[in-house]
Motif scaffolding. Sequence first.
Motif, PDB file in Angstrom:
ATOM      1  N   VAL A  20     -12.972  -3.912  -0.524  1.00 29.91           N
ATOM      2  CA  VAL A  20     -11.999  -4.854   0.028  1.00 29.91           C
ATOM      3  C   VAL A  20     -12.334  -5.069   1.503  1.00 29.91           C
ATOM      4  O   VAL A  20     -12.376  -4.101   2.274  1.00 29.91           O
ATOM      5  CB  VAL A  20     -10.562  -4.313  -0.102  1.00 29.91           C
ATOM      6  N   VAL A  21     -12.581  -6.299   1.874  1.00 26.05           N
ATOM      7  CA  VAL A  21     -12.874  -6.614   3.274  1.00 26.05           C
ATOM      8  C   VAL A  21     -11.579  -7.051   3.940  1.00 26.05           C
ATOM      9  O   VAL A  21     -11.075  -8.146   3.687  1.00 26.05           O
ATOM     10  CB  VAL A  21     -13.940  -7.716   3.390  1.00 26.05           C
ATOM     11  N   GLY A  22     -11.016  -6.185   4.755  1.00 21.70           N
ATOM     12  CA  GLY A  22      -9.774  -6.489   5.448  1.00 21.70           C
ATOM     13  C   GLY A  22      -8.682  -5.497   5.100  1.00 21.70           C
ATOM     14  O   GLY A  22      -8.382  -5.290   3.919  1.00 21.70           O
ATOM     15  N   GLY A  23      -8.096  -4.901   6.127  1.00 19.81           N
ATOM     16  CA  GLY A  23      -7.059  -3.901   5.918  1.00 19.81           C
ATOM     17  C   GLY A  23      -5.680  -4.379   6.311  1.00 19.81           C
ATOM     18  O   GLY A  23      -4.850  -3.587   6.769  1.00 19.81           O
ATOM     19  N   GLY A  24      -5.416  -5.667   6.112  1.00 24.56           N
ATOM     20  CA  GLY A  24      -4.072  -6.181   6.316  1.00 24.56           C
ATOM     21  C   GLY A  24      -3.216  -5.921   5.091  1.00 24.56           C
ATOM     22  O   GLY A  24      -3.581  -5.132   4.208  1.00 24.56           O
ATOM     23  N   GLY A  47      -9.694  -4.117  12.095  1.00 23.05           N
ATOM     24  CA  GLY A  47      -8.571  -3.807  12.965  1.00 23.05           C
ATOM     25  C   GLY A  47      -7.917  -4.985  13.638  1.00 23.05           C
ATOM     26  O   GLY A  47      -7.323  -4.843  14.708  1.00 23.05           O
ATOM     27  N   LYS A  48      -8.002  -6.179  13.039  1.00 23.17           N
ATOM     28  CA  LYS A  48      -7.399  -7.365  13.659  1.00 23.17           C
ATOM     29  C   LYS A  48      -6.500  -8.116  12.683  1.00 23.17           C
ATOM     30  O   LYS A  48      -6.483  -9.347  12.640  1.00 23.17           O
ATOM     31  CB  LYS A  48      -8.490  -8.308  14.174  1.00 23.17           C
ATOM     32  N   ALA A  49      -5.732  -7.376  11.897  1.00 21.97           N
ATOM     33  CA  ALA A  49      -4.835  -8.011  10.942  1.00 21.97           C
ATOM     34  C   ALA A  49      -3.828  -8.904  11.671  1.00 21.97           C
ATOM     35  O   ALA A  49      -3.271  -8.523  12.700  1.00 21.97           O
ATOM     36  CB  ALA A  49      -4.100  -6.954  10.125  1.00 21.97           C
ATOM     37  N   LEU A  73       1.810  -1.964   8.130  1.00 23.81           N
ATOM     38  CA  LEU A  73       0.397  -1.646   7.962  1.00 23.81           C
ATOM     39  C   LEU A  73       0.164  -0.138   7.982  1.00 23.81           C
ATOM     40  O   LEU A  73      -0.609   0.385   7.174  1.00 23.81           O
ATOM     41  CB  LEU A  73      -0.427  -2.316   9.059  1.00 23.81           C
ATOM     42  N   ARG A  74       0.823   0.570   8.875  1.00 25.29           N
ATOM     43  CA  ARG A  74       0.650   2.013   8.965  1.00 25.29           C
ATOM     44  C   ARG A  74       1.089   2.691   7.667  1.00 25.29           C
ATOM     45  O   ARG A  74       0.387   3.556   7.131  1.00 25.29           O
ATOM     46  CB  ARG A  74       1.453   2.567  10.141  1.00 25.29           C
ATOM     47  N   GLN A  75       2.238   2.283   7.157  1.00 24.11           N
ATOM     48  CA  GLN A  75       2.727   2.881   5.915  1.00 24.11           C
ATOM     49  C   GLN A  75       1.818   2.541   4.741  1.00 24.11           C
ATOM     50  O   GLN A  75       1.576   3.369   3.862  1.00 24.11           O
ATOM     51  CB  GLN A  75       4.148   2.402   5.646  1.00 24.11           C
ATOM     52  N   ALA A 126     -10.269 -10.175   2.016  1.00 26.04           N
ATOM     53  CA  ALA A 126      -8.899 -10.133   2.512  1.00 26.04           C
ATOM     54  C   ALA A 126      -8.890 -10.096   4.034  1.00 26.04           C
ATOM     55  O   ALA A 126      -7.979  -9.541   4.646  1.00 26.04           O
ATOM     56  CB  ALA A 126      -8.178  -8.903   1.950  1.00 26.04           C
ATOM     57  N   SER A 127      -9.913 -10.697   4.634  1.00 24.70           N
ATOM     58  CA  SER A 127     -10.113 -10.583   6.081  1.00 24.70           C
ATOM     59  C   SER A 127      -9.265 -11.542   6.894  1.00 24.70           C
ATOM     60  O   SER A 127      -9.226 -11.444   8.123  1.00 24.70           O
ATOM     61  CB  SER A 127     -11.601 -10.761   6.417  1.00 24.70           C
TER      62      SER A 127
END
Length: 331
Positions: A20-24, A47-49, A73-75, A126-127
Amino acid sequence: MKLTKQNLSERIDYIYDAIVVGGGVGGLSAGIYLQRYLLSSLIIDKGKARSFWMQELHNYLGLPPDTPGRSLLRQGKEHYLTLGGDMLDAFVEEIVDEGETFAVKVKIDRQDSFHQTFHARYLIAASGIIDYLPNLDNMRNVFDYAGYNLHVCLICDGYEMAEKKVGVFASTASKAEVVFSLGWFTPHITLFTQGMFEVGDELRQKLQENGYQIIETSIQQFLGEDHQMNGVELEDGTVIALEAGLISMGSKYHADYLEKFDLEKQGENLVTDKMARTSHPRIFAIGDLKVGLNQVVVAAADGALAATQIWRDLRRSRPMAGSGSKILSDR
């Protein structure tokens, strides 16, 4: 697990079921569903969600309306990692289709950076996007208010601007058209062209018929305190009082790594089927990258859809759970 320089070697020789590309929100949702389907996944996050700098998520079901995007995002990251998913802070530079797998080449760390390649059967893009903001000499002045009462999304925050004096900051005549949708929420609208485009006769007449003001002088700075914008100062020193703002200047789509695949698009958005599959059978696109509504709740749903379809695809060619199929496969 959280991948670092110290443990990267443990994953170099694996093929993930999906990267998965993107951690939003969309990417985290996809990762959580992939792990719950007993699949293997890696989320690569730069790191730019977009939701990271949203100060309050007013319209996400079940959350207090003052929940910051970064809390969600943290949760989500904590949840994903508890399910055994892998996460890496890195920038995706190139993706190569190897036939049955993708080679995903990444750049890790900004200082003393190095490159690494990971492999996966499926790819979920998902970037997301990042909104263009007014380009002032002092950009800190813009970030003081962006995400508070200087909004970028009418669908998200139209309610927050109801009956207020709102400045719309547009970059083109077509993007200025958002004022007419905003008129559903408030009649007190001033359009700021920032000297970036000319207002044609037809648009000018329509704005005047609706009672909207037009300011074509460039902006010097936003005014306010405690992250609440209360007006703008123009380059000629004039001060215009406002109670909120809406930026309509377009967005940067973070999907350069997909250009070589020549995927079907509608404008800048990727066209997908109802399960978020693009015109490439093993590439999925979710959230703001695809055609649809740019909302956090929609991105989360997209992630669930994409992960579910990948599970369905793999189910047809893989032994049932219990045979070890859920473990990362050797290349």
